[in-house]
Each structure stands twice: as structure tokens, then as C-alpha cells.
Write an enzyme that holds these catalytic residues in place. Structure first.
Site, PDB file in Angstrom:
ATOM      1  N   ASP A  13       7.532  23.588  55.357  1.00  0.00           N
ATOM      2  CA  ASP A  13       7.111  22.367  54.668  1.00  0.00           C
ATOM      3  C   ASP A  13       5.605  22.205  54.891  1.00  0.00           C
ATOM      4  O   ASP A  13       4.937  23.098  55.445  1.00  0.00           O
ATOM      5  CB  ASP A  13       7.964  21.153  55.103  1.00  0.00           C
ATOM      6  CG  ASP A  13       7.585  20.591  56.468  1.00  0.00           C
ATOM      7  OD1 ASP A  13       6.739  21.186  57.164  1.00  0.00           O
ATOM      8  OD2 ASP A  13       8.149  19.544  56.843  1.00  0.00           O
ATOM      9  N   CYS A  34       8.560  23.883  60.108  1.00  0.00           N
ATOM     10  CA  CYS A  34       8.163  22.528  59.701  1.00  0.00           C
ATOM     11  C   CYS A  34       7.294  21.979  60.827  1.00  0.00           C
ATOM     12  O   CYS A  34       6.852  22.746  61.692  1.00  0.00           O
ATOM     13  CB  CYS A  34       9.373  21.642  59.377  1.00  0.00           C
ATOM     14  SG  CYS A  34      10.413  21.180  60.781  1.00  0.00           S
ATOM     15  N   THR A  40       7.844  20.090  63.528  1.00  0.00           N
ATOM     16  CA  THR A  40       8.411  20.333  64.858  1.00  0.00           C
ATOM     17  C   THR A  40       9.321  21.548  64.899  1.00  0.00           C
ATOM     18  O   THR A  40       9.643  22.040  65.984  1.00  0.00           O
ATOM     19  CB  THR A  40       9.265  19.128  65.295  1.00  0.00           C
ATOM     20  OG1 THR A  40      10.296  18.944  64.314  1.00  0.00           O
ATOM     21  CG2 THR A  40       8.421  17.866  65.432  1.00  0.00           C
ATOM     22  N   HIS A  46      21.695  37.590  72.285  1.00  0.00           N
ATOM     23  CA  HIS A  46      22.960  36.913  72.583  1.00  0.00           C
ATOM     24  C   HIS A  46      23.529  36.132  71.408  1.00  0.00           C
ATOM     25  O   HIS A  46      24.747  35.969  71.316  1.00  0.00           O
ATOM     26  CB  HIS A  46      22.785  35.949  73.767  1.00  0.00           C
ATOM     27  CG  HIS A  46      22.655  36.656  75.082  1.00  0.00           C
ATOM     28  ND1 HIS A  46      22.709  36.010  76.296  1.00  0.00           N
ATOM     29  CD2 HIS A  46      22.464  37.976  75.371  1.00  0.00           C
ATOM     30  CE1 HIS A  46      22.564  36.891  77.289  1.00  0.00           C
ATOM     31  NE2 HIS A  46      22.404  38.099  76.745  1.00  0.00           N
ATOM     32  N   HIS A  93      29.026  39.002  73.586  1.00  0.00           N
ATOM     33  CA  HIS A  93      28.273  38.039  72.773  1.00  0.00           C
ATOM     34  C   HIS A  93      28.808  37.997  71.344  1.00  0.00           C
ATOM     35  O   HIS A  93      28.721  36.964  70.678  1.00  0.00           O
ATOM     36  CB  HIS A  93      26.788  38.379  72.793  1.00  0.00           C
ATOM     37  CG  HIS A  93      26.239  38.425  74.187  1.00  0.00           C
ATOM     38  ND1 HIS A  93      26.193  37.316  74.989  1.00  0.00           N
ATOM     39  CD2 HIS A  93      25.781  39.461  74.931  1.00  0.00           C
ATOM     40  CE1 HIS A  93      25.699  37.653  76.170  1.00  0.00           C
ATOM     41  NE2 HIS A  93      25.444  38.950  76.163  1.00  0.00           N
TER      42      HIS A  93
HETATM   43  C1  RB5 Z   1       7.267  16.055  58.100  1.00  0.00           C
HETATM   44  O1  RB5 Z   1       6.339  15.047  58.282  1.00  0.00           O
HETATM   45  C2  RB5 Z   1       8.030  16.286  59.389  1.00  0.00           C
HETATM   46  O2  RB5 Z   1       8.973  15.297  59.558  1.00  0.00           O
HETATM   47  C3  RB5 Z   1       8.665  17.663  59.372  1.00  0.00           C
HETATM   48  O3  RB5 Z   1       7.689  18.618  59.225  1.00  0.00           O
HETATM   49  C4  RB5 Z   1       9.445  18.054  60.599  1.00  0.00           C
HETATM   50  O4  RB5 Z   1       8.695  17.901  61.761  1.00  0.00           O
HETATM   51  C5  RB5 Z   1      10.788  17.462  60.721  1.00  0.00           C
HETATM   52  O5  RB5 Z   1      11.576  17.788  61.611  1.00  0.00           O
END
Ligand code: RB5
Length: 150
Positions: free
Chosen positions: A8, A66, A68, A99, A134
Site C-alpha cells: 500500500d 504496508c 506496519t 517450519h 513441521h
Molecule cells: C495505512 O495508513 C496503514 O494503516 C497501513 O499501511 C498498515 O500499517 C495497516 O496495517
């Protein structure tokens, strides 16, 4: 190995860096499903595009990114047949292959730096599934997709 990658808006820069690392491998072919700019997009849509390639066989593995890595890994793991591992360190990346036979790697562009991310990707691409005990556990993971709890 064919790898489909997507991110994203929270990890577009990291996606470019990861692609450069993947190009170090002569036998890796990369498909980039976007996004390509800073305009906000919804990470489940990106997860779906990458994972569709993995499930259809167009890709052997996927990489989803993304901000996080959390949202896109949760979304990817909703898709039957996907085992997405959110990794922020090399050890986890290696173990996710050995695993868990992870077929999708997830990382966060706002939490994992470019240097560590490159090492994670190198390790994840090179590491094979160990099978054995596994395999039984991975089979049990996949059987959970068939369970109904209501
Ligand atoms: C987008 O702002 C953010 O929410 C997305 O990139 C991600 O971190 C969501 O888990």
C-alpha cells in the site's frame, strides 16, 4: 522462482528497495502489482492481488508490504492456502520458511529499515521448508480453513 510483490502507500519506498534485492537473484522473476504512488489505497486489495497470484500458481511466493505489515498480513492470511509471515528480523524469516512453509512474506515500511528488510528478504528467498514434523503442523494449520465454529 516467481515472486509477486505489492504494497500500500505506506511501503512504496520499501517495495522498490525489496525489488532491487530480488534482482540480485538470477532465478527470481518479479511481478509488481502496485501501488506505485503516494495516494492512499486499501491494503486488503493489495493482499488479494498478490495472494491470487500465489494461489493460481502465477507466482511461487508473494511479498506484501504496508505501513506496519500487520494489516496486509492479516488480510493475506484470510485467503485459503496462504501462510503469510510478518517478519521484522532474519531469524523469524528463516524459521517462517523452515517450519511454517510461509508462502507470503509481510513487512512494514514504517517499522523495518531498508537494510534489515534486505537481509530478511535474502534469507527468506533462500530458505527451504524442512518438512518432517513441521509438515504435519502445517497440514493442521491448513485444515483450520475448513473448520466452522458457529
Ligand atoms: C495505512 O495508513 C496503514 O494503516 C497501513 O499501511 C498498515 O500499517 C495497516 O496495517
Amino acid at each position: 522462482m516467481k515472486i509477486t510483490i505489492g504494497s500500500d502507500h505506506g511501503a512504496v519506498e520499501l517495495k522498490e528497495e525489496v525489488k532491487m534485492v530480488l534482482h540480485e537473484f538470477e532465478d527470481v522473476r518479479v511481478t509488481d502489482v502496485g501501488t506505485f504512488g503516494t495516494e492512499s489505497v486499501d491494503y486488503p486489495d493489495i493482499a488479494e492481488k498478490v495472494c491470487a497470484d500465489v494461489i493460481s500458481g502465477k507466482a511461487d511466493r508473494g511479498i506484501v508490504l504496508c505501513g506496519t505489515g500487520i494489516g496486509i498480513s492479516i488480510a493475506a492470511n484470510k485467503i485459503d492456502g496462504i501462510r503469510a509471515a510478518l517478519c521484522g528480523d532474519v531469524y523469524s524469516a528463516i524459521m517462517s520458511r523452515k517450519h511454517n512453509d510461509a508462502n507470503v512474506l509481510a513487512m512494514g515500511g514504517r517499522v523495518t529499515g531498508i537494510g534489515p528488510a534486505g537481509e530478511i528478504v535474502r534469507a527468506w528467498v533462500c530458505t527451504e521448508f524442512e518438512g518432517g514434523r513441521h509438515a504435519r503442523r502445517v497440514d493442521k494449520i491448513m485444515a483450520l480453513e475448513q473448520q466452522k465454529y458457529s
